[in-house]
Write an enzyme that holds these catalytic residues in place. Structure first.
Site, PDB file in Angstrom:
ATOM      1  N   HIS A  50     -51.973 -17.508  68.634  1.00  0.00           N
ATOM      2  CA  HIS A  50     -52.022 -16.426  67.654  1.00  0.00           C
ATOM      3  C   HIS A  50     -51.593 -16.960  66.290  1.00  0.00           C
ATOM      4  O   HIS A  50     -51.128 -18.091  66.170  1.00  0.00           O
ATOM      5  CB  HIS A  50     -51.133 -15.251  68.090  1.00  0.00           C
ATOM      6  CG  HIS A  50     -49.740 -15.647  68.445  1.00  0.00           C
ATOM      7  ND1 HIS A  50     -49.245 -15.604  69.732  1.00  0.00           N
ATOM      8  CD2 HIS A  50     -48.756 -16.128  67.686  1.00  0.00           C
ATOM      9  CE1 HIS A  50     -48.006 -16.031  69.729  1.00  0.00           C
ATOM     10  NE2 HIS A  50     -47.683 -16.361  68.497  1.00  0.00           N
TER      11      HIS A  50
HETATM   12  C1  T46 Z   1     -44.626 -17.580  67.875  1.00  0.00           C
HETATM   13  C2  T46 Z   1     -44.347 -18.521  68.979  1.00  0.00           C
HETATM   14  C3  T46 Z   1     -43.786 -19.833  68.502  1.00  0.00           C
HETATM   15  C4  T46 Z   1     -39.890  -9.749  71.822  1.00  0.00           C
HETATM   16  O1  T46 Z   1     -39.553  -8.723  72.429  1.00  0.00           O
HETATM   17  N1  T46 Z   1     -39.282 -10.090  70.654  1.00  0.00           N
HETATM   18  C5  T46 Z   1     -39.608 -11.220  69.946  1.00  0.00           C
HETATM   19  O2  T46 Z   1     -39.017 -11.483  68.885  1.00  0.00           O
HETATM   20  C6  T46 Z   1     -40.637 -12.080  70.493  1.00  0.00           C
HETATM   21  C7  T46 Z   1     -41.040 -13.355  69.744  1.00  0.00           C
HETATM   22  C8  T46 Z   1     -41.224 -11.734  71.668  1.00  0.00           C
HETATM   23  N2  T46 Z   1     -40.849 -10.602  72.326  1.00  0.00           N
HETATM   24  C9  T46 Z   1     -41.479 -10.283  73.629  1.00  0.00           C
HETATM   25  C10 T46 Z   1     -42.971  -9.953  73.581  1.00  0.00           C
HETATM   26  C11 T46 Z   1     -43.483 -10.460  74.898  1.00  0.00           C
HETATM   27  O3  T46 Z   1     -43.311  -9.476  75.885  1.00  0.00           O
HETATM   28  O4  T46 Z   1     -41.393 -11.464  74.444  1.00  0.00           O
HETATM   29  C12 T46 Z   1     -42.547 -11.630  75.249  1.00  0.00           C
HETATM   30  C13 T46 Z   1     -43.188 -13.005  74.999  1.00  0.00           C
HETATM   31  O5  T46 Z   1     -43.685 -13.065  73.638  1.00  0.00           O
HETATM   32  P1  T46 Z   1     -45.035 -13.848  73.246  1.00  0.00           P
HETATM   33  O6  T46 Z   1     -46.049 -13.691  74.317  1.00  0.00           O
HETATM   34  O7  T46 Z   1     -45.423 -13.420  71.868  1.00  0.00           O
HETATM   35  O8  T46 Z   1     -44.500 -15.370  73.228  1.00  0.00           O
HETATM   36  P2  T46 Z   1     -45.235 -16.702  72.741  1.00  0.00           P
HETATM   37  O9  T46 Z   1     -44.398 -17.806  73.279  1.00  0.00           O
HETATM   38  O10 T46 Z   1     -46.672 -16.710  73.055  1.00  0.00           O
HETATM   39  O11 T46 Z   1     -45.093 -16.673  71.117  1.00  0.00           O
HETATM   40  C14 T46 Z   1     -43.820 -16.676  70.495  1.00  0.00           C
HETATM   41  C15 T46 Z   1     -43.790 -15.702  69.321  1.00  0.00           C
HETATM   42  O12 T46 Z   1     -44.201 -14.423  69.758  1.00  0.00           O
HETATM   43  C16 T46 Z   1     -44.678 -16.130  68.184  1.00  0.00           C
HETATM   44  O13 T46 Z   1     -44.385 -15.360  67.036  1.00  0.00           O
HETATM   45  O14 T46 Z   1     -44.959 -17.999  66.775  1.00  0.00           O
HETATM   46  O15 T46 Z   1     -43.505 -17.986  70.009  1.00  0.00           O
END
Ligand code: T46
Length: 136
Positions: A50
């Site tokens: 993303h």
């Molecule tokens: C990015 C990369 C490096 C939250 O509740 N609060 C938060 O601040 C974040 C970042 C995530 N979440 C929840 C949302 C999802 O249910 O944690 C779960 C995993 O998040 P996500 O699928 O977005 O994780 P990644 O590892 O794909 O991405 C993350 C960040 O979201 C993104 O901004 O740049 O790490």
């Protein structure tokens, strides 16, 4: 790559071990609103895929290693984060993918904005359209 760069952090070491301090303005090039960390990652399972319109982040692998592929719509680059002394700054509108997590990898992320799931651009074609065709 424009809007993405590696930053060498200053480590304060002595015979007890090492310590790195991150201070707003001095080490982090934005106002810090949020810190999160990714851990217990599974081998072979990538994350990310993303971009963010308004978010700036600093990624630090405080334990283990992983790779980060960044893409600004014109060029792509791969960074290996394998030391707590290296930070990857990712600016606005950069597509990112994280992969090749080692065992016990802990990826700490310092962010310029609060979490907002609506601000994610998750469709790569839409991302390319936005960065190349305007709309932002
Ligand atoms: C990015 C990369 C490096 C939250 O509740 N609060 C938060 O601040 C974040 C970042 C995530 N979440 C929840 C949302 C999802 O249910 O944690 C779960 C995993 O998040 P996500 O699928 O977005 O994780 P990644 O590892 O794909 O991405 C993350 C960040 O979201 C993104 O901004 O740049 O790490």
């Amino acid at each position: 790559m424009e809007n993405c760069r590696l930053i060498e952090l200053t480590s304060h070491g002595d015979n007890r071990g090492s310590l790195i301090a991150l201070e707003k303005e001095h080490d982090v090039p934005f106002d810090i609103k949020r810190v999160y960390y990714i851990y217990d990652t599974k081998r072979g399972v990538p994350r990310g895929f993303h971009a963010h319109e308004n978010l700036e982040q600093l990624l630090i692998c405080v334990s283990g290693s992983c790779k980060i592929k960044v893409d600004n719509g014109k060029e792509k680059e791969i960074y290996e984060l394998n030391s707590p002394e290296k930070a990857l700054y990712i600016g606005k509108m950069i597509w990112r993918e994280m992969y090749d997590f080692s065992g016990s990898c802990v990826l700490m992320v310092i962010a310029s904005e609060y979490y907002n799931p609506e601000e994610y651009i998750r469709d790569y074609d839409k991302y390319i359209e936005l960065v190349n065709g305007g709309g932002i």
